[in-house]
Write a protein that holds these residues in place. Structure first.
Motif, PDB file in Angstrom:
ATOM      1  N   UNK A   1      52.750  58.442  59.766  1.00  0.00           N
ATOM      2  CA  UNK A   1      53.256  58.754  58.431  1.00  0.00           C
ATOM      3  C   UNK A   1      52.563  59.998  57.900  1.00  0.00           C
ATOM      4  N   UNK A   2      53.351  60.897  57.333  1.00  0.00           N
ATOM      5  CA  UNK A   2      52.791  62.142  56.808  1.00  0.00           C
ATOM      6  C   UNK A   2      51.942  61.852  55.576  1.00  0.00           C
TER       7      UNK A   2
ATOM      8  N   UNK B   1      54.224  72.158  58.561  1.00  0.00           N
ATOM      9  CA  UNK B   1      54.006  71.002  59.423  1.00  0.00           C
ATOM     10  C   UNK B   1      53.209  69.951  58.671  1.00  0.00           C
ATOM     11  N   UNK B   2      53.706  68.703  58.690  1.00  0.00           N
ATOM     12  CA  UNK B   2      53.054  67.605  57.969  1.00  0.00           C
ATOM     13  C   UNK B   2      52.702  66.497  58.949  1.00  0.00           C
ATOM     14  N   UNK B   3      51.441  66.090  58.943  1.00  0.00           N
ATOM     15  CA  UNK B   3      50.960  64.978  59.767  1.00  0.00           C
ATOM     16  C   UNK B   3      50.185  64.023  58.872  1.00  0.00           C
ATOM     17  N   UNK B   4      49.641  62.985  59.484  1.00  0.00           N
ATOM     18  CA  UNK B   4      48.814  62.066  58.724  1.00  0.00           C
ATOM     19  C   UNK B   4      47.514  62.690  58.255  1.00  0.00           C
ATOM     20  N   UNK B   5      47.143  63.807  58.867  1.00  0.00           N
ATOM     21  CA  UNK B   5      45.883  64.467  58.515  1.00  0.00           C
ATOM     22  C   UNK B   5      46.044  65.549  57.463  1.00  0.00           C
ATOM     23  N   UNK B   6      47.267  65.893  57.109  1.00  0.00           N
ATOM     24  CA  UNK B   6      47.466  66.938  56.107  1.00  0.00           C
ATOM     25  C   UNK B   6      48.659  67.803  56.436  1.00  0.00           C
ATOM     26  N   UNK B   7      48.696  69.017  55.875  1.00  0.00           N
ATOM     27  CA  UNK B   7      49.804  69.936  56.090  1.00  0.00           C
ATOM     28  C   UNK B   7      49.258  71.299  56.495  1.00  0.00           C
ATOM     29  N   UNK B   8      50.060  72.022  57.298  1.00  0.00           N
ATOM     30  CA  UNK B   8      49.703  73.363  57.744  1.00  0.00           C
ATOM     31  C   UNK B   8      50.961  74.218  57.681  1.00  0.00           C
TER      32      UNK B   8
END
Length: 852
Positions: free
Chosen positions: A620-621, A652-659
């Motif tokens: 989950x983002x 780009x969105x991941x569970x660790x954040x966005x870039x």
């Protein structure tokens, strides 16, 4: 709300415009003038109607029916004589300038007139008089206004006011809304908007009015002017922020008016359907489910009670069809359903059945006034049903010709409920403090300006994002394929290679990107191949370079798009990324400034859970990181009006954040200026800290996130402090009151709070609300809790408030104070206020401070 830039000899009196006692009719010998005279006479206007130069010197309302060339002279002749305003029917160029010179307020040009049926005033260019009622109609198209008036009477709709805004040269939607929002005879407000002269003033007034009245708007031509739909989406976002419901068709506009005029507010989103036709009930249920409206799930207790009446318990969910229902049976069941807490609204469907029809309609009319849930009726047919619908409408029941339209009416109630709920919602205390590196942004923008470009290169765009705390993909920009190999090796593999050039800010040629390159040789070869491919097609820009990025792991691709639109200026679009850059249909839109709560709402409208939830191979983002990025982009747009367009795609969105992996920023052309933001940003420049007798305080404008702290402040006040501030013994603030006190329209008012450094608690507040006419007068209030009194905090708050008022063009600060509030009276005398008794109110005095 900014001052209009001129002083008025006789302050504009809205009552004189909307409930005049004296009217001057100029141009009475023209066709328009003769028509207006006939309409005034037919309405039975009880005041005086005179010609120019006839009778007393001052008048309340001037109706100018003269040809265009004569209007400026008539306006000049009204200088110092007009208490209300002049309505100008002709198409007159330079009307605003003529009104400014004469210091006269005007409605128009090209106004179709003004009417207040309850006051027997009809000065409309309409084929029929508007019937009296509670709906207010404001518009700019005479033809659409006449159509609405023509539709109203047969549908049982009447009007409190009809105002033809026309060309909006001076008095427009904003100032009319200010008056109607306080008029006890006005209910729902309908607006047809073709254009706005001052979007900020309009949204400020609409926001204030929508707290008290349902407002429905239609904007003809919004998609015609921008087929992409972004302009319409942006305007809808602006209206949503103001609490106004936007419709996109005339039928929807009229249906919303009918529903909001007659039906009670929806209690929940569950609809109970009952009728005397199985097929019609099923059609209604299908329509509701297709629209996302839930069917009421009846409790065991409700089913048991209904079973006693019907002889058998109905199903837990789904419509209740009673074929051959005798007499008032439909009304009896409707009343029972409306009393059930699990039911948000009741739809009664009646198909023609014969002699018992009149009794069924009479039963619905009889029960409509006593039930608390909204009651909607679909009466099918025309020959016998049309008169029955008219009877229901005249009794105040929302009646429709088809089940589908009735369900849509309940949907309108839910939309309005959602808008009001959002306005009442108390946001969390969490606030994102953005501390950008302004020097880095200034350097990037100056480099582009000095180079004569409006499109920024990628490295400059990335630098700007990083300056606002947005992480960007590790990137190198180099000149040759050989340098590409070295850059790729320094970043680590796999890498992505792209052509980089400001001319590619809007459109990237096919074949200009190469992905998943595993080593230096393949990266260098990819750069060579891209160059050859684009040169062969004539698409390789002169001076192009290569952008090398470390390829990111698989992640969701999101998109943020900032652009400027008519009426509302910058919009912020958000949704899925990686698709066709020209396709904006999957984006949701809002306006800057955004806070975290508004950003969360934007994410939800864009797909929310479906967009960010876990998927195959993806966690989950991080929703908080996405919301924070939207707030940072919003602040960037507010801070730097030079930016015309900004696009991040993909984000780009991941569970660790966005870039951010790609950004395109375009600036306004030299000399161009962005129109003012329609929603005034948070005035952070007014914040400062101070020490008073050893205690530290932060003085700053209030924010919506201060709601909980404001409630705690109220809970600590003594009963006497509450009485002095609110003129009554208020026990607690309602959620609506807390929202009203903390969600400040900074263009119209200011509330400065004092937060004690040691505790983080709000201990004082000073508020100034500017007048809704010309903005030169403001009403103040100040409050400091007992534990913070005696250190000079109240004086500090008031002096900051006075400085702001002076900068904003306020001339007089006034306030009403209880006559026995001796500490407050001594305090404001010390600040220079003059005290005078209020006529007819022995217990209240007025304090006034003239600013120079």
């Amino acid at each position: 709300m900014k001052p209009l830039g001129y002083s008025i000899v006789n302050r504009f009196d809205p009552e004189a415009l909307f409930a005049p006692k004296t009217i001057m009719l100029s141009g009475g010998d023209t066709a328009v003038g003769r028509s207006l005279r006939a309409s005034l006479d037919a309405a039975g206007f009880p005041g005086d109607v005179r010609e120019p130069g006839e009778g007393a010197q001052t008048v309340d309302l001037a109706l100018i029916a003269d040809p265009p060339e004569a209007v400026p002279g008539v306006i000049a002749g009204l200088a110092g004589r007009l208490r209300g305003a002049a309505v100008v029917y002709a198409a007159v160029d330079g009307l605003r300038e003529a009104a400014l010179a004469a210091r006269v307020r005007v409605v128009g040009p090209r106004s179709f007139g003004i009417a207040a049926p309850g006051a027997r005033l009809n000065a409309l260019r309409s084929h029929i008089p508007p019937p009296p009622g509670r709906v207010a109609l404001l518009g700019q198209s005479p033809a659409l206004a006449r159509a609405v008036i023509d539709w109203a009477a047969p549908n049982g709709i009447g009007f409190s006011h009809v105002v033809g805004i026309g060309g909006n040269a001076d008095i427009g939607f904003g100032r009319v809304l200010d008056h109607l929002s306080r008029d006890p005879g006005t209910g729902p407000i309908l607006m047809e908007i073709a254009g706005l002269r001052d979007p900020r003033l309009f949204l400020s007034a609409a926001r204030a009015a929508a707290r008290l009245r349902p407002i429905v708007a239609i904007v003809p031509g919004a998609r015609l002017g921008d087929p992409s739909g972004i302009a319409l989406a942006g305007f809808e976002a602006a209206l949503r922020r103001a609490g106004v419901m936007l419709t996109t068709s005339l039928g929807e506009f009229l249906a919303a008016a009918e529903t909001l005029t007659r039906a009670r507010p929806a209690r929940s989103d569950s609809l109970a359907i009952i009728g005397n036709s199985v097929g019609a009930c099923r059609l209604a249920a299908d329509t509701a489910l297709a629209a996302g409206i839930g069917l009421a799930a009846l409790s065991d207790e409700t089913r048991r009670v209904l079973g006693l009446l019907l002889g058998a318990s109905p199903e837990p969910a789904g419509p209740i069809a009673l074929q051959d229902a005798p007499g008032t049976r439909l009304a009896d069941v409707a009343a029972m359903l409306a009393a059930s807490p699990e039911v948000g609204g009741v739809l009664v469907i009646h198909a023609p059945s014969g002699p018992a029809d009149d009794a069924a309609i009479a039963g619905l009319i009889a029960c409509s006034g006593s039930i608390k849930a909204p009651l909607l009726a679909a009466v099918l047919g025309e020959t016998t049903a049309a008169p029955q619908r008219r009877r229901l409408a005249e009794a105040g029941v929302a009646a429709f010709a088809t089940p589908e339209r009735a369900v849509e009416g309940f949907g309108d109630l839910l939309r309005h409920r959602a808008i009001r709920a959002a306005a009442r919602e108390l946001p969390p205390s969490a606030v994102l403090d953005v501390a950008p590196d302004r020097a880095a942004v200034h350097a990037a923008l100056s480099l582009a300006r000095n180079g004569g470009r409006t499109a920024l290169p990628q490295d400059a765009g990335f630098a700007i994002l990083r300056a606002y705390g947005i992480e960007t993909a590790a990137t190198r920009i180099v000149d040759t394929p050989e340098h590409v190999a070295a850059a790729a090796s320094s970043l680590g593999f796999p890498v992505v290679v792209k052509v980089s050039h400001p001319d590619l800010a809007r459109r990237r040629p096919e074949g200009s990107v190469s992905l998943d390159l595993p080593d230096a040789a393949s990266a260098s070869a990819a750069a060579t191949l891209i160059t050859a491919r684009l040169r062969r097609r004539g698409e390789f820009p002169e001076g192009a370079r290569f952008l090398v990025q470390r390829q990111l792991p698989r992640a969701r691709e999101l998109r943020i798009l900032v652009g400027e639109q008519p009426f509302v200026g910058p919009t912020i679009g958000f949704g899925p990324g990686g698709g066709d850059a020209a396709d904006t249909s999957r984006l949701a839109f809002d306006l800057p400034p955004l806070n975290l709560k508004l950003a969360e709402g934007l994410i939800l409208r864009a797909g929310g859970n479906a967009l960010l939830r876990p998927a195959r191979g993806l966690d989950e983002a991080d929703r908080a990181a996405v919301a924070g990025t939207l707030v940072r982009i919003s602040q960037l747009v507010v801070d730097w009006p030079e930016i015309e367009r900004l696009e991040i795609d993909p984000l780009f969105a991941t569970g660790a954040g966005v870039i951010a992996a790609n950004v395109r920023i375009t600036l306004h052309a030299p000399g161009e200026r962005r129109q003012p933001l329609p929603i005034t940003p948070y005035p952070a420049h007014l914040a400062h800290t101070m020490t008073l007798k050893g205690r530290g305080f932060q003085i700053r404008p209030i924010r919506p996130e201060d709601a909980a702290a404001h409630q705690r402040l109220f809970s600590r006040l003594t009963p006497e402090d509450v009485r002095f501030r609110f003129f009554s013994a208020v026990r607690q603030l309602t959620p609506e009151q807390v929202v009203r006190l903390t969600e400040v329209d900074y263009g119209r008012e200011l509330a400065l709070i004092a937060v004690e450094t040691a505790t983080g608690e709000t201990v004082g507040v000073a508020r100034l609300v500017r007048s809704d006419t010309d903005g030169t007068e403001g009403e103040f209030a100040v409050l400091v809790e007992g534990a913070a009194k005696g250190v000079g905090l109240g004086s500090a708050l008031m002096r900051d408030l006075i400085d702001w008022a002076r900068d904003e063009g306020v001339v007089d600060i006034i306030g009403q104070v209880l006559a026995d509030n001796h500490p407050m009276l001594a305090f404001i005398r010390h600040l220079g206020f003059a005290i005078a008794h209020v006529p007819g109110e022995e217990d209240v005095v007025e304090a006034r401070l003239r600013l120079t």
